[in-house]
Design an enzyme around this catalytic site. Sequence first.
Site, PDB file in Angstrom:
ATOM      1  N   GLY A   1       0.863  -1.185   0.000  1.00 56.65           N
ATOM      2  CA  GLY A   1       0.000   0.000   0.000  1.00 56.65           C
ATOM      3  C   GLY A   1       0.894   1.228   0.000  1.00 56.65           C
ATOM      4  N   ALA A   2       1.215   1.730  -1.214  1.00 54.87           N
ATOM      5  CA  ALA A   2       2.192   2.813  -1.340  1.00 54.87           C
ATOM      6  C   ALA A   2       1.484   4.121  -1.656  1.00 54.87           C
ATOM      7  CB  ALA A   2       3.231   2.477  -2.404  1.00 54.87           C
TER       8      ALA A   2
ATOM      9  N   MET B   1       1.248   7.700   2.923  1.00 56.45           N
ATOM     10  CA  MET B   1       2.029   7.264   4.082  1.00 56.45           C
ATOM     11  C   MET B   1       2.984   6.127   3.714  1.00 56.45           C
ATOM     12  SD  MET B   1       1.591   9.002   6.817  1.00 56.45           S
ATOM     13  CE  MET B   1       1.968   7.873   8.157  1.00 56.45           C
TER      14      MET B   1
ATOM     15  N   LYS C   1      -6.742   6.443  19.477  1.00 63.42           N
ATOM     16  CA  LYS C   1      -6.786   7.132  18.184  1.00 63.42           C
ATOM     17  C   LYS C   1      -8.096   6.816  17.452  1.00 63.42           C
ATOM     18  CE  LYS C   1      -3.985   7.582  13.949  1.00 63.42           C
ATOM     19  NZ  LYS C   1      -2.790   7.018  13.239  1.00 63.42           N
TER      20      LYS C   1
ATOM     21  N   ASN D   1      -5.154   2.710   9.520  1.00 59.35           N
ATOM     22  CA  ASN D   1      -6.128   3.374  10.385  1.00 59.35           C
ATOM     23  C   ASN D   1      -7.174   2.381  10.860  1.00 59.35           C
ATOM     24  OD1 ASN D   1      -5.570   6.087  10.764  1.00 59.35           O
ATOM     25  ND2 ASN D   1      -6.309   6.619   8.717  1.00 59.35           N
TER      26      ASN D   1
END
Lengths: 313, 313
Positions: B7-8, B11, B188, B106
Amino acid sequence: MKVIIAGAGAMGSRFGLMLHHANHEVVLVDGWQEHIDTINNNGLQANFNGEKIVENIPAYNQSEIAKVDFSADLVILFTKAMQLDSMLQSINSLLHEDTKVLCLLNGIGHEDMIKKYVPYQNIFLGNTMWTSGLQGPGKVKLFGDGSIDLQNLAQGQEQAANTIVEALNQADLNAKYSSNILSSIYKKACVNGSVNGLCTILECNIASLGASSYANTIISQIVDEFIAIASAQNIFLDKDEVLTQIKSSFDPETIGLHYPSMYQDLIDNKRLTEIDYINGVIVRKGKQYQISTPYCNFLTELIHSKEEILGVR
Amino acid sequence: MKVIIAGAGAMGSRFGLMLHHANHEVVLVDGWQEHIDTINNNGLQANFNGEKIVENIPAYNQSEIAKVDFSADLVILFTKAMQLDSMLQSINSLLHEDTKVLCLLNGIGHEDMIKKYVPYQNIFLGNTMWTSGLQGPGKVKLFGDGSIDLQNLAQGQEQAANTIVEALNQADLNAKYSSNILSSIYKKACVNGSVNGLCTILECNIASLGASSYANTIISQIVDEFIAIASAQNIFLDKDEVLTQIKSSFDPETIGLHYPSMYQDLIDNKRLTEIDYINGVIVRKGKQYQISTPYCNFLTELIHSKEEILGVR
């Protein structure tokens, strides 16, 4: 019969006009001065199923009605829910011990407010299917047919209720006595409590709401809460029947393409909503009966959040 | 260390670039072909605190990565939550029995998905305060400082966690071992679970949400549900501390004037949200632990309703 229409918006104007046309003695009471002045100067003008008619009905501002010499036989309450308390204060001196008060407001639980001002045996609740449109100050558009069901709140007042039914039927208002008006009122509130708040918060019309599978899950939860609170008051609703009525409103051929009145109030016109008198009543009665009503609670809070965010007071 | 960035996006690109710059052997895996082609042709370009730098890092489409000969020591997961399952399938053949997998997505509960593909002792969870912006295919903007906390999920893997910490610190990623990463991750998620969904459904920025008294009532309820579900898993959160952190996000001087990522996804870009991996996890775990979570439930359903109404798939 001497009738006060307390709240002469679109619906109050319809009832006032039709009752006056049938030779009842009517006064209109409202808070919108331009509307009142126009009615007093030019009469209440209506496009009545395509025909132009004018009725000369005295209209008063709520702030001056206390000084008027008019001893009412019947008051029909047609304010917005949040204006009910101040209206009842304003007209209080015109009520005598036999004045009947018929509540036709949207929402539920208004009797809790009315009984502060009116003896219990004089309170009557109704549910109407008439519609009406206000086109401007002093002007209404009255199309189509409707009906009204009503009932006494106190036991033993069936005769008085039937007297009101007769008076309304003299004006072709298609009234009939109901033996379970609270059930009809709760059923209508249940439809409004599912569709109005959700369309407002999701900013969509009724058909779009109905097309969402998740929205239908939410509606089912909200209906459960209404039914639980109704049951606690010995008012019985059939869930399938309520859901069928809600689903019928999704149809684009009927009212599906409409945005509910709450959406129009808040999103279009930046006015406060009536959420406290629909879902908010379920929350308050839930506390009273110790029944959990989280969906009505959250929805009421969301609508009030949106009012705050839009700066509506 | 041989590292796969799975997953580029913004972030993932930051981590890939900084690790490669520190001489780790890095490959990027993503699903956006134009981004991959640009990186392979021109390198990954960054505005790194004002300085232009380029790192030549091999990039692969998720669909072709299985054929690549690269035996990873570490995989860093940085996909969107809903892409995690398919990414894990795609890279599965590049994992050997000692490959460590660090999840930096997340949301919460991703370990339930990861453990279908990865031995439990190889799973590590992290929580990062780094930020990053994707400016277009092959281009990122990397400003400011950040940090990352991480921990082993399985007992006895502290040493392995510290090896990852060291590797990240060689790349100046300011990593440190955490002894209660699940608490940080829940905290978070609790902030995101209060602010993201509500700003999206109320269509407002974070400061406007914070200025609404009703919204604060809702937030308190949502936080209670997160804390109850965390407690059931022996993860302890302090409500006052969580509310203080949420309130700090209301400040217009910090991020108050921003619209959360979920708002950007759904309202601005008409993309599916990550609600199922924030509030939706609380609902699922609530069913598992028989804890009532109506606010997370209703909010998840509202966001999905809005996705359906906007025609987002």
